[in-house]
Scaffold this active site. Structure first.
Site, PDB file in Angstrom:
ATOM      1  CB  VAL A 270    -101.590  38.931-136.184  1.00 43.92           C
ATOM      2  CG1 VAL A 270    -102.822  38.897-137.072  1.00 43.92           C
ATOM      3  CG2 VAL A 270    -101.712  40.014-135.127  1.00 43.92           C
ATOM      4  CB  SER A 271    -101.908  33.165-137.184  1.00 42.96           C
ATOM      5  OG  SER A 271    -102.013  32.146-138.158  1.00 42.96           O
ATOM      6  N   PRO A 272    -102.147  34.308-140.244  1.00 40.67           N
ATOM      7  CG  PRO A 272    -100.844  33.732-142.121  1.00 40.67           C
ATOM      8  CD  PRO A 272    -100.768  33.910-140.617  1.00 40.67           C
ATOM      9  CG  ASP A 384     -98.815  30.852-137.720  1.00 41.98           C
ATOM     10  OD1 ASP A 384     -99.919  30.329-137.932  1.00 41.98           O
ATOM     11  OD2 ASP A 384     -98.661  32.055-137.468  1.00 41.98           O
TER      12      ASP A 384
END
Ligand SMILES: *[C@@H]1O[C@H](CO)[C@@H](O)[C@H](O)[C@H]1NC(C)=O
Ligand SMILES: *[C@@H]1O[C@H](CO)[C@@H](O)[C@H](O)[C@H]1NC(C)=O
Length: 713
Positions: A270-272, A384
């Site tokens: 999960v990436s922001p 990321d």
């Protein structure tokens, strides 16, 4: 019928007492801020040069009169066994066996902007120039302090739980892996990452005084990218600071009574960076499976919602805080009632052989572990923070050239090659023991159940579980409890407490593993790593609700830190240029500053590693009162300040510290000054403190600026 059932159940199950013993505490764990590489992106260029946000440990002690639980969420990349061991030893010196291996959970928020060197395994140390005792000690000391504070603050209190969905802060960074999961399983979920935020709210006995929150939401704290060189707790840490600032008015960061932990969860994939990956040269979409741009890895980078990494951090943190606050204010949250249970067991993963009964598919799965190994796609990094250019993600084939380079270190045995299945091995870490263990074999597994009816389960896991891996763990635990206690005993929720106690990289589902993106390549005990954990956590849940006990499992090797390798050079000495002295101002602030402007002051400085100034600061922004006295309004832990250190001569040991302060609308007009505090190492021995102070300057509000502007006159 339903209502009747609930009434009857609550008569039967509600114990007389809903009160818990609750203590909260916060402490500074900030490590060395200069010339130590950051842990996370494995980028040796990313060595510290100062501080944007300080790192804190947020600790919660919960007791039911018989059983105690410690949960500490720490602004750090992850927690390793050595750090936890050090903290537990400290606690034992203070409190006997009140706090021990069974009941202490320490979870890292997973910031990628903190100094490294605190893990005791060779693979993790290589990426940060080796083990660094100062970082290790800074963490152990600070985490211990936060738990002692929590212990001393214990009051009778109540615990409430609720959860809600938060969109727009996370995306799946390996959707191709996720899609390898069975269609019928995926169709049960609206999104390819978990959107639910879970929260425990702790209140004092009378319910009037909020003590703190523990919040779990699955997203990587990688809003700050791999070019950042200032220590930062990233989106999660800033969400904590924002919430605490609001609840502790007038208090400086880390100094208030109310503690808000934004803890890590199943954030593996999960990436922001929600605008997604793009080719930074052409702006086009990257190859989705391999995350490359015209064949190259380094060019495919995901972007956050902001114009730069600071704004992205602030936007994501703000959204996390807003949702958390909404949950906090929701009076329909469920009160947790009943006993507290906690269990821990060490597991030797490579030597596990289990038959796991999968309740969902009603079938037995035979699974065994492998010695740790990292796959080819590990070298590619993620969108990321891309890694080596030679590697793409999704590598299921090896390459003869790289195999030859790898074989110079160690050629994996044929058993290992077979055991790891779809993973072509790049680093056979489990077969390397020189100069010491490269990755752990023995991991910590731990489960806590808060309350009986209703209950919330906290599953502390030793790594980064992907979205679907986390969902399966949650189901396995809930179903096991339900199987023992019956449907009424099913927990309200299972919170995955990520990166707890031991760091053993990633855990994907076996299906995701076959795709061998970064997360699959970093699932170190082979294709059935998750199956082993499903078996283990179901076992912990069963033993716990049946009220039985378990053997502690094999002890991980105790490592003497002095035997570990370090390439980080110590501070030899400091000196100042001819005619200047420590703390002297080299660049003064402007006479007048307005909101929106950045005030900059430069000082002659010593090396920040001479004294980490934990619980203290390298800088202060001070405002003058009418009576002439000064109030500190910001420190180096404040969002609006930056402490930036620079060496100006390596040979002479000279350096400068720049303090930046971004003036905002909320800053009251008046007279201000900036101070710098530091320590220097004298060439003939000894470390001495110094300080410096800028000229006084005036902050005016924006209206004056318009009035004074030449255009208006
Ligand atoms: C998500 O964020 C974008 C911009 O960052 C905004 O335009 C959009 O309205 C947001 N959507 C939701 C559902 O909040
Ligand atoms: C990191 O963010 C900065 C903006 O804050 C940007 O200039 C830079 O290109 C980004 N680098 C990477 C590798 O994402």
């Amino acid at each position: 019928m339903k209502v009747m059932e609930i009434i009857i159940l609550s008569i039967v199950f509600t114990p007389a007492k809903a009160l818990f013993d609750i203590g909260v505490g916060i402490a500074d764990v900030t490590g060395p801020s200069a010339e130590v590489p950051f842990m996370g992106y494995a980028n040796l260029d990313q060595k510290g040069r100062g501080i944007h946000l300080r790192q804190f440990s947020r600790a919660f002690v919960i007791g039911d009169g018989h059983v105690r639980l410690v949960f500490a969420s720490v602004d750090v990349g992850m927690i390793g066994h050595g750090v936890r061991e050090g903290v537990i030893q400290n606690l034992m010196r203070h409190y006997g066996d009140t706090y021990n291996e069974q009941n202490v959970i320490i979870s890292g928020i997973h910031t990628h902007s903190g100094p490294g060197g605190f893990l005791q395994h060779m693979l993790f140390d290589i990426s940060v120039l080796g083990f660094h005792k100062q970082t290790f000690d800074a963490l152990i000391g600070g985490i211990t302090r936060s738990i002692i504070r929590a212990h001393k603050n214990i009051v009778p209190g109540r615990i409430f739980f609720n959860q809600g969905d938060l969109l727009n802060v996370s995306i799946n960074r390996s959707p191709k892996s996720y899609e390898a999961n069975p269609e019928d399983e995926r169709s049960k979920f609206a999104y390819n990452t978990d959107k639910q935020m879970m929260q425990l709210r702790m209140m004092s006995e009378e319910g009037s005084r909020p003590l703190g929150i523990i919040n779990w939401f699955a997203v990587h704290p990688t809003s700050m990218n791999n070019t950042n060189k200032l220590i930062s707790s990233d989106n999660m840490g800033y969400a904590s600071l924002l919430f605490e600032e609001e609840m502790n008015p007038g208090k400086l960061p880390g100094k208030g009574d109310f503690v808000a932990a934004f803890a890590s969860s199943n954030l593996g994939d999960v990436s922001p960076n929600i605008l997604g990956p793009r080719c930074i040269d052409t702006g086009e979409e990257c190859d989705e499976l391999r995350s490359t741009c015209h064949g190259e890895t380094g060019l495919c980078v995901a972007r956050g919602p902001g114009r730069d990494m600071y704004e992205s951090t602030s936007i994501i943190a703000g959204r996390l805080r807003d949702k958390s606050r909404e949950l906090f204010e929701d009076q329909s949250a469920t009160e947790i009632v009943g006993a507290l249970k906690v269990i821990h067991q060490f597991v030797d993963m490579p030597n596990q052989e289990v038959i796991y009964y999968n309740r969902r598919s009603r079938s037995n799965i035979k699974a065994h572990g492998c010695l740790p190994a990292m796959g080819y796609s590990f070298g590619a990094g993620t969108t990321d923070g891309p890694g080596a250019r030679a590697f793409g993600q999704g590598s299921t084939m090896d390459n003869p050239l790289w195999n030859r380079v790898r074989n110079l270190i160690h050629e994996p045995s044929s058993e290992q090659v077979e055991c790891h299945g779809a993973k072509p091995i790049l680093v056979p870490t489990g077969e390397l023991n020189f100069p010491y263990e490269w990755q752990p074999s023995i991991v910590s597994t731990q489960l806590a159940i808060l309350g009986s009816s209703p209950s919330v389960v906290v599953a502390a896991v030793p790594g980064e579980f992907t979205t679907m891996a986390g969902r399966r763990i949650r189901d396995a635990i809930s179903e096991e409890i339900e199987a023992v206690v019956g449907p009424s005993g099913r927990p309200l929720a299972v919170a995955i407490a990520g990166l707890s106690n031991t760091y053993s990289d990633y855990v994907t589902t076996p299906e995701e593993y076959t795709v061998q993106r970064y997360e699959g390549a970093s699932t170190i005990y082979g294709p059935h790593t998750l199956t082993l954990y499903l078996h283990q956590y179901a076992k912990l849940a069963r033993v716990l609700v049946e009220g039985k006990t378990l053997d502690p499992g094999p002890q991980p090797p105790s490592i003497d830190p002095s035997t570990l390798i370090s390439f980080i050079t110590p501070v030899i000495f400091d000196s100042t240029r001819w005619g200047t002295k420590y703390g002297e101002v080299l660049e003064q602030p402007p006479a007048v500053a307005y909101p929106g402007e950045v005030v900059r002051v430069k000082f002659v400085s010593g090396h920040p590693r001479n004294n980490l100034r934990q619980e203290d600061t390298f800088l202060s922004v001070e405002k003058q009162r009418d009576n002439g006295e000064w109030d500190i309004v910001y420190t180096d832990a404040s969002w609006s300040t930056k402490f930036i250190w620079m060496r100006t001569s390596f040979l002479l040991g000279c350096s400068e510290a720049t303090v930046e302060w971004a003036v905002a609308e909320r800053d009251a007009p008046g007279h201000y000054r900036i101070r710098h505090f530091g320590n220097y190492k004298y060439i003939l021995g000894g470390i001495y403190g110094y300080e410096g102070v800028s000229n006084t300057f005036q902050v005016l509000n924006s209206h004056r600026k318009i009035d004074d502007s030449p255009l208006r006159r």
